[in-house]
Design a protein around this motif. Structure first.
Motif: not given
Length: 747
Positions: A422-440
């Motif tokens: 969630r914090r990474l998506a906020r920092d990039t401004g793009d939810p598609a750019a952030a995942v969890t490692l386990a989910g990936l």
């Protein structure tokens, strides 16, 4: 930093003993001397807390002890059900574990195709006495290690990178359910367990682990029971005596082999991927083995453990007049040996790759900070980069991801937790750019894989890199194609991974790639306090807005009372942070002020109820552990025949009834290990007197750093807190990765 007199909490004047604080009171007012307690329970390196013990291994780790089932509230073992469900549904946990198992098998197949693979099951040539003499000769320096150990395997063949494709979202693909033991096998194992006086509840896990021949295996070798989680040597010895009678003894080769493997498994739970051979012999002697040397040699000959001496191939090149230095012989389990060698090969492959065609100069010039620009330039020029810094530095990997996506590259950031995503998506401004490692890795998140099984990525940034263990790291690098870039980013000061290994620390120590050190400081009183802790100093900080408050307490009972008061009343009233956004952290699960006692008290105040769903009620704050080392906060919604329904950060999760006791626990209070990779607007860190020996600099650094706006410290450890910060650094883990990485750079 505001220090409150005993009995006071932050906030304006109120009725009762919740009085206002005085802003100019000294920030480091010492609490009274700690009182003797029943043992707070301290974290082991895997994140499980060692019951009510006061001894601590503060090396770090994050695996929640929810996996052992001992901490689940209520003894019913699952939610109530009113009827029969439909066809079995694959849970999130089962899907993830199945996907990871499938990928691990793929890694093993690839490793088997290499020249010179690790031959885990083959016996060594010669008699046990000859092998013992050989190992002793290496340890004493009489002979070079190259006389007895194979040379490292050659690097793997490189796989071509797939053609660039646009980033796309993909729905999670269903994974096959884990292979379950047949009913007949479970029944047979239950009969054997009953004959040996062991709990029949172990029948299903034993059959699942040992297969359809589990009953026969246990009759022939009762010490195989040690392979099951929660079974110790004393229980296995009693089981063996009941089945074998006088036919077994302390030096039975079946016993000594199983004990040797068990000792290394326990070491893995503390983060070690290998142990010194002398340590293993000492541990065997402590378990009643009369001839530890012969026991080790038998375990090696049977392939239970492997012998290693990495980096010793130059020992024979020393001049004759210079006596060779004694070398360290390590023993390890094949699963971690395979993972470390695969990880080292993969990191070397990535470090030597990286597509250099793209022009990153303009992206670096447009970076929001000098540190971000340095990271962008490093990632553009190298296939493997390490990035270190505190919480504020997370904006730099976000800038790198944004820049790479702007260049048309398939770039993604993977965080350890849902909160980190969630914090990474906020920092990039793009939810598609952030995942969890386990989910990936499981395929539940991210762009998916190509026809060769590689992730469809050109750049992957792994945040919270200290939480990366060797097995996950091996799966990660095996999933990246040649030409892909990997950036490992994290804070070296936090507690380490739940699983075995210290991947990030070993990569940094081996200098296996360029390292970018962030120059962006963490802001505010909390950032200043945590930064000082990172260098071993517990400093007084100015906190005009009560960002940091110290609440002295005399004993564990008072610590629990003040904690409940802070979460339920003082922090919401004085600072406007709701109780649901305040996280309590403590050293252990057991004891009078551990997470269990705190959760019980907080539930009574915040969400009282009978615990009708296996100890849980709707509205209960819980932690779901879908896999060891992963803690996912959530809230109980309901329960039915399907299982316990949770809301985990907006994602509905159903935990099957039979897994509730093992994977769900109340979570108003967590350990710092469970909280790694997550942050909350407010944190209350509880330090009762009997927790003093569980403190270390990484623990304090991690716990205090979980707070964003406000930090309350319920302080009952007196001078043990500054002493831990100054004098108790992270304990080193024994691993082979650093030596393997250094050797790969010399080739």
């Amino acid at each position: 930093m505001t220090a409150l007199p005993r009995g006071e909490s932050p906030g304006p004047p109120a009725t009762g003993d919740d009085t206002a604080t005085t802003p100019d009171e000294p920030a480091t007012e010492p609490a009274p001397a700690p009182t003797a307690g029943t043992g707070a329970g301290v974290p082991e390196a895997d994140g499980t807390e060692a019951g009510d013990s006061a001894a601590a291994d503060a090396t770090g780790g994050d695996r929640s002890d929810a996996q052992d089932g001992s901490g689940a509230a209520g003894e019913a073992g699952g939610p109530e059900a009113d009827g029969q469900g439909d066809a079995p549904v694959v849970s999130e946990a089962e899907a993830e574990l199945a996907a990871q198992r499938e990928l691990r098998e793929q890694i093993e197949r690839r490793k088997a195709e290499k020249d010179g693979p690790i031959d885990a099951g083959a016996k060594l040539s010669g008699t046990a006495a000859d092998l013992l003499a050989a190992v002793r000769a290496v340890e004493s320096g009489q002979k070079p290690a190259t006389a007895f150990f194979d040379s490292p395997a050659p690097p793997p063949a490189r796989r071509a990178a797939p053609a660039p494709a646009p980033v796309r979202e993909r729905a999670p693909e269903p994974a096959p359910a884990p292979r379950a033991a047949s009913p007949g096998a479970v029944t047979s194992v239950a009969a054997v367990l009953s004959a040996g006086g062991a709990p029949e509840a172990l029948a299903r896990p034993a059959a699942g682990l040992l297969g359809d021949r589990a009953a026969e295996i246990l009759r022939e070798d009762p010490w195989q029971l040690l392979a099951l989680p929660g079974v110790g040597p004393d229980q296995a010895d009693g089981f063996a005596r009941a089945l074998l009678g006088t036919a077994c003894g302390p030096d039975d080769e079946r016993r000594t082999a199983a004990l040797t493997g068990w000792i290394l498994e326990q070491a893995a739970l503390r983060g070690h991927t290998a142990l010194d051979a002398g340590q293993v012999r000492t541990a065997l002697g402590g378990r009643g083995v009369g001839d530890p040397d012969a026991a080790v040699q038998h375990a090696v000959a049977e392939g239970v453990v492997l012998v290693f001496q990495d980096g010793a191939e130059d020992a024979g090149d020393d001049e004759a007049e210079e006596p060779a230095e004694p070398v360290q012989v390590l023993l390890g389990l094949d699963r971690y040996a395979l993972a470390e060698e695969s990880l080292a090969d993969g990191l070397a492959r990535l470090a030597n790759g990286g597509d250099k065609d793209a022009d990153w100069s303009q992206a670096a010039a447009d970076a929001p900070s000098p540190s971000a620009a340095e990271l962008i330039r490093a990632a553009g020029a190298h296939g493997l980069v390490a990035h270190t810094g505190g919480e504020a530095s997370r904006a730099e990997p976000a800038a790198l991801i944004t820049a790479a996506r702007g260049l048309g590259l398939r770039a993604l950031g993977a965080a350890h937790s849902v909160d980190g995503r969630r914090r990474l998506a906020r920092d990039t401004g793009d939810p598609a750019a952030a995942v969890t490692l386990a989910g990936l890795l499981s395929g539940a998140e991210g762009p998916g894989r190509d026809e060769e099984g590689a992730l469809a990525l050109d750049l992957l940034v792994v945040l919270d890199a200290p939480q990366l263990d060797v097995e996950t790291g091996a799966m990660l690098v095996e999933s990246l194609a040649d030409g892909a870039r990997l950036v490992l980013s994290g804070d070296p000061g936090v507690l380490g991974s739940a699983g075995a290994g210290q991947v990030f620390a070993d990569v940094l120590a081996a200098r296996a790639c360029p390292r970018v050190v962030s120059r962006t400081p963490d802001a505010g009183p909390i950032g200043e306090l945590v930064s000082g802790i990172g260098i071993g100093e517990l400093n007084q900080v100015e906190a005009p807005g009560k960002e940091v408050v110290i609440v002295p307490v005399r004993d564990a009972g008072e610590a629990v009372h003040r904690t409940v008061q802070l979460v339920a009343d003082s922090v919401p009233r004085a600072l406007g942070v709701p109780s649901g956004e305040t996280q309590v952290l403590t050293v252990g699960h057991g004891g009078a002020a551990g997470t269990r006692a705190l959760n019980e008290a907080l539930k009574q105040r915040l969400n009282p109820g009978p615990g009708r769903f296996g100890g849980f009620d709707p509205g209960d704050r819980v932690a779901h552990v879908p896999a060891p080392g992963r803690t996912v906060p959530g809230v109980v919604v309901s329960a039915d025949a399907e299982g316990l329904h949770l809301d985990c950060a907006g994602t509905p999760v159903v935990v099957p009834q039979e897994r509730v006791a093992a994977s769900v626990r109340h979570a108003w209070a967590l350990s710092a290990h469970q909280a790694a990779g997550m942050r909350w607007p407010a944190a209350v860190v509880v330090l009762p007197g009997d927790a003093a020996r569980g403190l270390s600099r990484p623990w304090v650094y991690t716990a205090f750093g979980r707070a964003e706006r406000h930090l309350s410290v319920v302080h009952g450890v007196d001078q043990a807190l500054p002493r831990a910060v100054a004098e108790v650094p992270a304990q080193e883990r024994t691993t082979r990765l650093r030596a393997l990485l250094e050797a790969s750079q010399e080739r």
